[in-house]
Design an enzyme around this catalytic site. Structure first.
Site, mmCIF file in Angstrom:
data_model
loop_
_atom_site.group_PDB
_atom_site.id
_atom_site.type_symbol
_atom_site.label_atom_id
_atom_site.label_comp_id
_atom_site.label_asym_id
_atom_site.label_seq_id
_atom_site.Cartn_x
_atom_site.Cartn_y
_atom_site.Cartn_z
ATOM 1 N N GLN A 153 6.568 102.803 -31.177
ATOM 2 C CA GLN A 153 5.812 101.573 -31.363
ATOM 3 C C GLN A 153 6.703 100.358 -31.108
ATOM 4 O O GLN A 153 7.852 100.315 -31.528
ATOM 5 C CB GLN A 153 5.238 101.522 -32.772
ATOM 6 C CG GLN A 153 4.122 102.522 -33.022
ATOM 7 C CD GLN A 153 2.850 102.161 -32.289
ATOM 8 O OE1 GLN A 153 2.599 100.997 -31.963
ATOM 9 N NE2 GLN A 153 2.032 103.167 -32.013
ATOM 10 N N TYR A 162 -1.338 113.990 -29.318
ATOM 11 C CA TYR A 162 -0.596 112.905 -28.668
ATOM 12 C C TYR A 162 0.488 112.450 -29.641
ATOM 13 O O TYR A 162 0.639 111.263 -29.948
ATOM 14 C CB TYR A 162 -1.509 111.741 -28.284
ATOM 15 C CG TYR A 162 -2.786 112.155 -27.596
ATOM 16 C CD1 TYR A 162 -2.832 112.350 -26.216
ATOM 17 C CD2 TYR A 162 -3.958 112.364 -28.325
ATOM 18 C CE1 TYR A 162 -4.013 112.732 -25.580
ATOM 19 C CE2 TYR A 162 -5.128 112.743 -27.701
ATOM 20 C CZ TYR A 162 -5.166 112.924 -26.331
ATOM 21 O OH TYR A 162 -6.321 113.308 -25.715
ATOM 22 N N GLU A 194 2.100 117.136 -27.616
ATOM 23 C CA GLU A 194 2.579 115.981 -26.857
ATOM 24 C C GLU A 194 2.744 116.375 -25.400
ATOM 25 O O GLU A 194 3.256 117.451 -25.089
ATOM 26 C CB GLU A 194 3.905 115.484 -27.423
ATOM 27 C CG GLU A 194 4.655 114.483 -26.572
ATOM 28 C CD GLU A 194 3.846 113.227 -26.255
ATOM 29 O OE1 GLU A 194 3.937 112.748 -25.110
ATOM 30 O OE2 GLU A 194 3.123 112.744 -27.140
ATOM 31 N N ASP A 224 -3.605 109.968 -31.528
ATOM 32 C CA ASP A 224 -3.073 108.667 -31.138
ATOM 33 C C ASP A 224 -2.932 108.671 -29.624
ATOM 34 O O ASP A 224 -1.826 108.733 -29.083
ATOM 35 C CB ASP A 224 -1.721 108.433 -31.823
ATOM 36 C CG ASP A 224 -1.119 107.067 -31.489
ATOM 37 O OD1 ASP A 224 -1.827 106.229 -30.903
ATOM 38 O OD2 ASP A 224 0.068 106.851 -31.798
ATOM 39 N N CYS A 235 -4.787 101.980 -29.352
ATOM 40 C CA CYS A 235 -4.194 100.731 -28.875
ATOM 41 C C CYS A 235 -5.134 100.003 -27.935
ATOM 42 O O CYS A 235 -4.743 99.019 -27.301
ATOM 43 C CB CYS A 235 -2.861 101.007 -28.185
ATOM 44 S SG CYS A 235 -2.987 102.069 -26.722
#
Length: 472
Positions: free
Chosen positions: A304, A333, A357, A400, A427
């Site tokens: 982040q 993710y 991932e 995410d 996001c």
């Protein structure tokens, strides 16, 4: 209450604040670059109607929708059109002069990204701070309206959004970026791209970056032979890491020379294709600490950007999903394990966590960060492929996804797993709203929603939602 600002800005104007919260030159201007100057194009006076997703504001010109940047609702502005295809559904434009200003307009804190100053110098503004001309509280109000509009338009759900500031946010919204990527111009100067353009403008300092990035004074270094310069600083402080991406003709000796001129930081060479980092000096990874948990993140690994974002999001996830001992979680993710590690601690050895991932390098980070956690399965690959092979039950799922969202296939797979709850970190409000629509179509409900302003002075925002299945 906002400070007054002139509707046009002279080329020598400079705004900002010195000090720990945002240490930068208040009058620093981008270096003039004739190659970046735009050609003369059609202009017009427009009245701005409302904000739209993507950092744009809606106006109309001769019946056609125009997406205008660097404006505010209710303003009358003069614009320079940047995209004007005759058959296009809409055109794009940049504000070059404000004829009637909104009371929420303020002096922009970054000269290179200020559209009015850039226009006075005969060029365009760099991207990266497209809301800098708006008072911070108004930025958040606009973001809340945009988020709610996306939910209504793409998920057919009427839900109010309230945008929260990050913990410990500076009053001016500056000094938060722990990661920054720069271009290099033909003269070897540190630069940034103009919005939606391959053209670059040399820059001195970045007010949105944490002071440790600006303290490196990278704009004083000759980066000839380097195509890109990435900089990262641990959220809690510590030695920065600078990654260089050389062009194909640059010799190792030249790269080593550039590295030697960078003081106060570790330096590596990044292969953008593979994500591999070659160490030149110092180390190729950063140590991050979130709520007392240490993480190792390689230089090219995802983390982040806002210095307070990891803490804010981990707290939201744990409070929203309430993981209990013995539960079976999936973290999709998963990145370097920002959420996987606290979830693993919460469910304990009697539970389990599946970490998925796509990036091989970031998945390696997750393995390091979860070393010794035998109840965590770390799988590298596409989320839909892994879920298609996963046969064990799941009590809860956290996802995410990247800006594009998860998509209908992944949502369908999650629904079929029948968890008690889903936590969705996003996001992008548009892709979240689209995916939310898939969940709602399957009978699920939006049980809780939090929206965070983790990108002040930009149009971006982050959110956490708790989704629950239909009651049986």
């Amino acid at each position: 209450m906002t400070d007054a600002v002139p509707t046009t800005a002279p080329a020598t104007a400079g705004v900002g604040a010195n000090g720990p919260a945002g240490s930068f030159e208040p009058t620093a201007e981008p270096i003039a670059d004739p190659a970046a100057e735009p050609t003369a194009e059609l202009s017009a006076e427009l009245t701005i109607e409302r904000a739209a997703h993507g950092g744009h504001f809606v106006a109309r010109h001769e019946g056609r929708v125009v997406f205008v940047r660097h404006a505010l609702p209710g303003e009358v502005v003069r614009v320079r059109f940047t995209e004007t295809e005759e058959g296009a559904r809409f055109w794009r434009a940049d504000t070059v002069e404000v004829l009637q200003a909104s009371p929420h307009r303020v002096a922009h804190p970054w000269a290179a990204a200020d559209a009015l100053r850039a226009a006075a110098r005969g060029r365009s503004a760099v991207g990266g701070a497209e809301f800098g001309h708006i008072a911070l509280d108004e930025q958040r109000r606009l973001k809340a309206a945009i988020f709610a509009e996306q939910l209504a338009r793409l998920a057919a759900t009427d839900r109010e959004a309230v945008v929260e500031g990050a913990p410990g946010e500076a009053p001016d919204g500056l000094g938060w970026r722990t990661r920054a990527a720069f271009a290099v111009d033909a003269a070897g100067r540190l630069a940034m791209h103009l919005h939606r353009s391959h053209d670059v403008v040399p820059v001195r300092e970045m007010p949105l970056a944490v002071p440790a990035i600006n303290a490196l004074k990278l704009w004083t270094i000759d980066f000839t032979g380097i195509e890109r310069v990435d900089v990262a600083v641990p959220s809690g402080g510590g030695e920065p890491l600078v990654l260089l991406v050389p062009d194909a003709k640059t010799t190792p000796r030249r790269v080593a020379g550039v590295a030697s001129s960078i003081e106060g930081a570790s330096v590596g060479v990044l292969d953008p294709e593979s994500g591999q980092v070659q160490r030149l000096k110092g180390r190729t990874w950063l140590q991050e600490t979130v709520l007392g948990i240490d993480y190792r993140v390689t230089g090219a690994g995802f983390w982040q950007i806002h210095r307070s974002a990891p803490e804010a999001l981990v707290t939201a996830v744990l409070e929203g999903l309430q993981p209990a001992a013995g539960e079976r979680f999936a973290d999709l993710y998963a990145g370097a394990g920002l959420f996987t590690v606290p979830l693993a601690h919460a469910v304990g050895p009697g539970g389990s966590v599946l970490s998925v991932e796509g990036s091989a390098g970031t998945s390696r980070d997750a393995r390091r960060n979860l070393h010794g956690q035998g109840h965590v399965a770390i799988l590298q690959g596409r989320v839909d492929d892994v879920l298609g092979r996963w046969n064990e039950p799941l009590d809860a799922v956290l996802l995410d996804p990247p800006r594009a969202g998860a998509g209908s296939k992944v949502v369908r797979q999650i629904v079929q797993a029948r968890p008690r709850a889903v936590g969705y970190v996003s996001c992008d409000p548009a892709s979240f709203a689209r995916d939310l629509g898939y969940f709602l179509g399957a009978g699920w409900s939006l049980d809780a929603l939090r929206v965070f302003d983790l990108y002040p002075h930009t149009h971006h925002m982050e959110s956490f939602a708790r989704l629950v299945p239909p009651s049986s």
